[in-house]
Write a protein that holds these residues in place. Structure first.
Motif, short mmCIF file in Angstrom:
data_model
loop_
_atom_site.label_atom_id
_atom_site.label_comp_id
_atom_site.label_asym_id
_atom_site.label_seq_id
_atom_site.Cartn_x
_atom_site.Cartn_y
_atom_site.Cartn_z
N GLU A 44 0.95 -1.18 0.06
CA GLU A 44 -0.02 0.09 0.11
C GLU A 44 0.92 1.25 0.07
OE1 GLU A 44 -4.00 -1.61 2.39
OE2 GLU A 44 -2.80 -0.24 3.18
N GLU A 46 2.58 4.44 1.25
CA GLU A 46 2.85 4.72 2.66
C GLU A 46 3.41 6.28 2.81
OE1 GLU A 46 6.61 3.02 5.32
OE2 GLU A 46 6.83 2.92 3.39
N ARG A 106 -1.80 11.03 7.85
CA ARG A 106 -0.83 10.48 7.13
C ARG A 106 -1.36 9.30 6.28
NH1 ARG A 106 4.17 10.23 11.28
NH2 ARG A 106 4.02 12.27 12.12
N THR A 107 -2.60 9.55 5.96
CA THR A 107 -2.92 8.73 5.04
C THR A 107 -3.32 9.31 3.45
OG1 THR A 107 -5.31 9.09 5.84
CG2 THR A 107 -4.22 6.98 6.71
#
Length: 124
Positions: A44, A46, A106-107
């Motif tokens: 994914e 990051e 942070r996504t």
């Protein structure tokens, strides 16, 4: 709308360094907090680092803290990622993006505009 173009990726040996750049179009670059993300094959996307609008505050993922430095030059509409002491696990496509808010999340969902990315490959 903001267009982002990354550059500076490449192949480097473990322990080496690269400086990634992200050039933004438009006159509103200084209004955006910015972030760098990376995505390795089969993994994914990051979070790597983020910086606020004036460059005075930065955040880093634990995995890169002390090795990577994010900075920006609002006069040049550019954000940078200085990556030192690179390791094979840093191999990924690195992308910059404009944050929707500050403090940042942070996504990936917390970011609006994305560049195409630049490949970083670290050999052992």
């Amino acid at each position: 709308q903001v267009q982002l173009v990354e550059s500076g990726g490449g192949l480097v040996q473990a322990g080496g360094s690269l400086r990634l750049s992200c050039a933004a179009s438009g006159r509103t670059f200084s209004a955006y907090a910015m972030g760098w993300f990376r995505q390795a094959p089969g993994k994914e996307r990051e979070f790597v680092a983020a910086i606020n609008q004036n460059g005075g505050t930065t955040y880093y993922a634990d995995s890169v803290k002390g090795r990577f430095t994010i900075s920006r030059d609002n006069a040049k509409n550019t954000v940078y990622l200085q990556a030192n002491s690179l390791q094979p696990e840093d191999t990924a496509v690195y992308s910059c993006a404009t944050a929707r808010t500050w403090p940042v999340v942070r996504t990936p969902g917390g970011y609006a505009y994305w560049g195409q990315g630049t490949q970083v490959t670290v050999s052992s």
